[in-house]
Design a protein around this motif. Structure first.
Motif, short mmCIF file in Angstrom:
data_model
loop_
_atom_site.label_atom_id
_atom_site.label_comp_id
_atom_site.label_asym_id
_atom_site.label_seq_id
_atom_site.Cartn_x
_atom_site.Cartn_y
_atom_site.Cartn_z
N THR A 119 -14.45 6.54 -8.98
CA THR A 119 -13.78 5.55 -8.13
C THR A 119 -14.80 4.69 -7.40
OG1 THR A 119 -13.66 7.11 -6.28
CG2 THR A 119 -11.80 7.05 -7.82
N PRO A 142 -9.83 -0.76 -6.06
CA PRO A 142 -8.76 0.24 -5.90
C PRO A 142 -8.60 1.03 -7.19
CG PRO A 142 -7.80 -1.87 -6.40
CD PRO A 142 -9.28 -2.08 -6.37
N ARG A 176 -6.51 -0.79 5.84
CA ARG A 176 -6.65 -1.37 4.52
C ARG A 176 -6.61 -2.89 4.68
NH1 ARG A 176 -2.58 1.22 1.09
NH2 ARG A 176 -3.95 2.98 1.41
N ALA A 206 -10.01 -1.69 -1.99
CA ALA A 206 -9.97 -0.25 -2.20
C ALA A 206 -9.11 0.43 -1.14
CB ALA A 206 -11.38 0.32 -2.20
N TYR A 207 -8.90 1.72 -1.31
CA TYR A 207 -8.13 2.52 -0.37
C TYR A 207 -8.81 3.87 -0.23
CZ TYR A 207 -6.38 4.72 -4.60
OH TYR A 207 -6.30 5.37 -5.81
N ALA A 240 -3.89 9.42 -1.06
CA ALA A 240 -4.37 8.22 -0.40
C ALA A 240 -4.03 8.28 1.08
CB ALA A 240 -3.73 6.98 -1.02
N ASN A 251 -2.98 6.24 3.01
CA ASN A 251 -2.38 4.92 3.19
C ASN A 251 -1.54 4.91 4.45
OD1 ASN A 251 0.55 5.47 2.42
ND2 ASN A 251 -0.52 6.21 0.60
N TYR A 274 0.36 -0.83 -4.46
CA TYR A 274 -0.47 -0.65 -5.65
C TYR A 274 -1.32 0.60 -5.55
CZ TYR A 274 -4.26 -2.77 -2.86
OH TYR A 274 -5.18 -3.05 -1.89
N ALA A 275 -1.79 0.91 -4.30
CA ALA A 275 -2.58 2.12 -4.11
C ALA A 275 -1.71 3.36 -4.19
CB ALA A 275 -3.29 2.05 -2.76
N ARG A 276 -0.54 3.29 -3.58
CA ARG A 276 0.34 4.45 -3.62
C ARG A 276 0.74 4.79 -5.05
NH1 ARG A 276 5.67 5.18 0.10
NH2 ARG A 276 4.13 4.62 1.68
#
Length: 856
Positions: free
Chosen positions: A475, A489, A580, A608-609, A617, A619, A631-633
């Motif tokens: 990552t 991300p 974020r 990124a996250y 994440a 988040n 999108y990250a989740r």
């Protein structure tokens, strides 16, 4: 129906065939009728006037009977070739014309084509989605944006256990630090996003088509309202609640439906979904007015799409199928890890996928390869295939003094009692109907070094934490990093492909007891990027979304570098675990702004996250900014960190069609990446909607209602719309007979013009030869004993009037004389003057008739 399933061209061909049959049959039948009318006496004798024989002969010989019966006029013996060629062309031309008349209409067909003049200024209107996505999308009230950074006083995120000011927010939080720790002094926590911040990240739309969305045109498909309240157990008693305890919206996720098998471009409520390659485009769907044959147009849309790469670890899991599965669990035996070159052919030089410019050179494949390399090395060390110098120092990973493996060597994954291992964790996602996605590298070894009789001694104490290095190197990000435009991300993990039968006896969808199976193992990475794509639509049918079709999705082509979009990413001193960053399209006015990272290129890998120790994440899910969350989740959900009641279990394909599709795709690393793209797209399409359409930008209503209820007005510059129309078209292969026919006709007409121009053929000459070959004139000449042509004989008889007599004069003088034609001997005809007719002209005395007395 009379013609069944025949189309217009078929019916035209049948009509032409019927007409052609009539055109052939009637000319053949009329001579039969004529001959039937003629009365014959003895010796097949028939009497008629001389001119009648001319008409009868011309009629009979102009039909096809001479050719069919090989009569004299169709003879080729003794006839010069040029005459044969010219006379034969009549028949050839007739046949070609008949064929062309039948075949040529078959090429006709009707087609719906685009009008050559697209219309501008067409008004678009919203259309509802009658599908489950339309029904499942939540109605929305006045839904403001909310942003929560750090940790609030009601939840703890990782190492951040206190609220933090969001960049450019109205919050006010200071941190007091002493030897006992950090303590927040919260003056105000405000979740609202200032309008000037929104304006910055929407400013780039001024250079785009009206259809392009910003990050603030992305809304959650599902949402709820959040309220924070004082917590007496809060370790920071000075903390206060957000927005003075008033409710504020937060983004939620619930599954509506899955489109994994669609393999098409889909238009669903708020989105264009690419289920061929992966990706979602944001659009609140609107269409032009209905037309009889439909319409088509193209728009630029903001797309967010996954980009995946997979690397084969060259390791496989192999097992035997012993009993039929029950409760979604395969019963397998003799599970082993097989070295297909991942150990024996290991590259002893450690790869390094570090990049200094991830936006232009993300090196995704290199990242997945480095993770696969680390996974294989640590697995080898765990099973004592090789040694290691310092397991805690990634830079001095392996000394490789020995390598105890070869291609094909198998390493047991189950003990002799067939108990599933690992024993400390759920079973490895391996089975005949399993597709495994795991964010944990080396997970398949967990527990194999435990118990009274462990399968492996694990002399170097390789643990799960050591395998975390593979994911972190893949990552390339950490929650302790400041937000940076070069941090991607990305989600990484191991992918266990669909099991394939080792023997070729039966299909891999035939589950047979005692059969042997193999499962490939890949190291994969998925990143997400924003881009602009050109999307072509077609609308026809009912006035709802079911009649809107997406016919093409293509990358937008820019004429030069300055025409490419300018992307901006929020710059602040907040770490990823705190906040974020926002992102979006910005105008040139903000280029160089100290609060922004900027980049001009076709696409932007999204910020990124933070990833926790178990792939979760960090988040800020207690906020309503889906453009920086969803999108990250979904990257995290894709690799298996999900609630089974919310996110589908992609590890168990729901039907044989999905199983077959994934079996084919997971057979190679290159195609396995498409599965990840489609899974992310499937999750994302259930997650968010676009709210910008050509019918106008959404207006937040003051009362509850759908987001399509109120709009600012139609787009100021809608795209040109091409309306469809019906057009008669032709398949040119059916025109071949007609073209050949036309070629013959053109050649004949050209020859006619040339001979006419040269004066070799005139109407006078044609008339002369017609008279010379007239059957009646030949008969009368024969009867009256003259030798030579009819004109000279007639001149001898009536010198003053017959030199150049017209047909009318000849008929008046000779044509009405009755002539009897009968069968003679030795192929000759017997020709005699018939009985005198009261209307026959008197003849000059010098003319004699055969078989009659001299005339006086």
């Amino acid at each position: 129906m009379l013609f069944g399933d025949l189309d217009v061209a078929d019916v035209s061909g049948l009509i032409a065939a019927a007409v052609t049959v009539v055109q052939i049959a009637i000319p053949l039948a009329l001579p039969v009728v004529l001959l039937g009318i003629l009365k014959e006496e003895k010796a097949n004798a028939t009497t008629a006037s001389a001119v009648s024989w001319t008409v009868i002969g011309g009629f009979l010989h102009s039909s096809q009977w001479p050719s069919l019966l090989s009569a004299d006029s169709a003879s080729t013996k003794g006839v010069p070739r040029c005459i044969v060629l010219i006379t034969s062309m009549k028949t050839i031309f007739a046949v070609l014309t008949w064929v062309a008349a039948i075949v040529t209409p078959l090429g006709l067909y009707e087609s719906i084509v685009e009008d050559s003049n697209p219309k501008r200024g067409v008004s678009f209107h919203y259309v509802k989605d009658p599908s489950v996505f339309g029904l499942g999308t939540r109605p929305r009230a006045d839904l403001p944006w909310s942003r929560v950074c750090g940790a609030s006083n009601w939840v703890v995120y990782g190492s951040v256990d206190h609220p933090v000011e969001c960049p450019n927010s109205f919050s006010n939080v200071t941190i007091f630090s002493n030897e006992t720790g950090d303590y927040p002094i919260v003056h105000k926590l405000d979740s609202h996003v200032p309008q000037y911040v929104i304006d910055v990240f929407q400013s780039g739309l001024e250079n785009m088509e009206d259809s392009v969305s910003s990050i603030f045109d992305i809304q959650a498909r599902s949402y709820s309202w959040q309220t924070t309240r004082d917590n007496p157990d809060n370790p920071h008693p000075d903390a206060i609640v957000h927005d003075n305890g008033k409710p504020y919206p937060r983004y939620d996720f619930y599954l509506i439906s899955s489109n994994l098998l669609a393999n098409d471009y889909l238009a669903i409520e708020g989105l264009v979904v690419d289920m061929k390659n992966g990706g979602i485009g944001f659009r609140n769907h609107s269409v032009p007015p209905k037309s009889k044959y439909g319409s088509t147009w193209s728009e630029d849309l903001l797309f967010i799409e996954p980009e995946s790469q997979c690397v084969d670890t060259n390791l496989t899991f192999d097992f035997n199928f012993t009993t039929f599965p029950s409760s979604n669990r395969d019963h397998i035996d003799s599970l082993v890890l097989t070295d297909r070159g991942g150990f024996a052919n290991l590259n002893l030089t450690r790869p390094n996928a570090t990049t200094t410019n991830a936006q232009s050179d993300p090196r995704l494949w290199d990242r997945a390869y480095e993770a696969a390399w680390i996974n294989n090395v640590l697995s080898m060390v765990f099973m004592n295939v090789t040694d290691v110098r310092n397991i805690s120092d990634p830079n001095r990973f392996g000394s490789f003094n020995y390598l105890d493996s070869h291609v094909g060597k198998q390493f047991p994954m189950m003990n002799k009692s067939h108990t599933f291992l690992p024993m400390k964790s759920p079973d490895v996602p391996v089975g005949i109907r399993r597709f495994g996605l795991s964010y944990l590298y080396g997970y398949y070894l967990d527990g194999l070094d435990f118990g009274e009789r462990p399968l492996y001694k694990n002399h170097f104490n390789v643990g799960v934490d050591h395998f975390d290095l593979a994911a972190s190197r893949c990552t390339g990000q950490s929650g302790h990093d400041n937000n940076n435009i070069n941090d991607l991300p990305a989600a990484c993990g191991l992918v266990y492909g669909i099991a394939r039968r080792v023997d070729k006896k039966n299909s891999s969808l035939v589950f047979e007891l005692g059969s042997s199976w193999t499962v490939p193992l890949y190291s994969c990475i998925t990143a997400v990027k924003a881009t602009i794509k050109r999307v072509t639509f077609k609308f026809n049918g009912t006035d709802n979304l079911s009649s809107l079709k997406v016919t093409e999705i293509a990358d937008k082509v820019y004429p030069n570098e300055t025409a490419k979009p300018l992307w901006g990413v929020e710059r602040s001193d907040r770490k990823l675990e705190y906040a974020r960053p926002l992102w979006g399209l910005i105008s040139d006015n903000y280029k160089g702004n100290v609060s922004l990272h900027t980049l001009r290129q076709e696409s932007l890998y999204l910020p990124a996250y933070e990833i926790g120790p178990h792939g979760i994440a960090f988040n800020q899910q207690y906020q309503n900014l889906p453009g920086i969350d969803f999108y990250a989740r979904q990257l995290v959900n894709m690799f298996g960190v999900a609630k089974p009641d919310i996110v589908p279990d992609y590890s168990w394909p729901e039907n044989l069609a999905t199983l077959q599709k994934w079996l084919e795709l997971s057979s190679k690393a290159e195609t396995t990446s498409k599965i990840l793209n489609l899974i992310w797209t499937d999750l994302a399409s259930n997650s968010v909607v676009g709210t910008r359409g050509l019918h106008g930008a959404r207006v937040q209503p003051s009362t509850a209602g759908r987001f399509d209820d109120a709009f600012t007005g139609p787009a100021s510059n809608p795209p040109p719309v091409t309306f469809m129309r019906k057009q008669i078209r032709y398949h040119w292969e059916y025109a071949v007979p007609a073209l050949v026919d036309l070629s013959f006709a053109a050649a004949i007409l050209l020859a006619t013009v040339i001979f006419g121009y040269l004066g070799r053929v005139t109407p006078r000459k044609i008339r002369r030869y017609l008279n010379k070959t007239s059957q009646g004139r030949i008969l009368t000449t024969y009867i009256f004993g003259g030798k030579g042509d009819t004109d000279s004989q007639a001149t001898a008889v009536v010198p003053h009037t017959l030199g150049r007599r017209s047909t009318k004069k000849w008929v008046q003088i000779f044509g009405k004389i009755p002539v009897t034609v009968a069968d003679g001997e030795s192929y000759f005809l017997s020709i005699e003057m018939g009985p005198q007719n009261s209307q026959a002209p008197l003849l000059a005395g010098s003319v004699r008739r055969r078989g009659s007395p001299d005339a006086s």
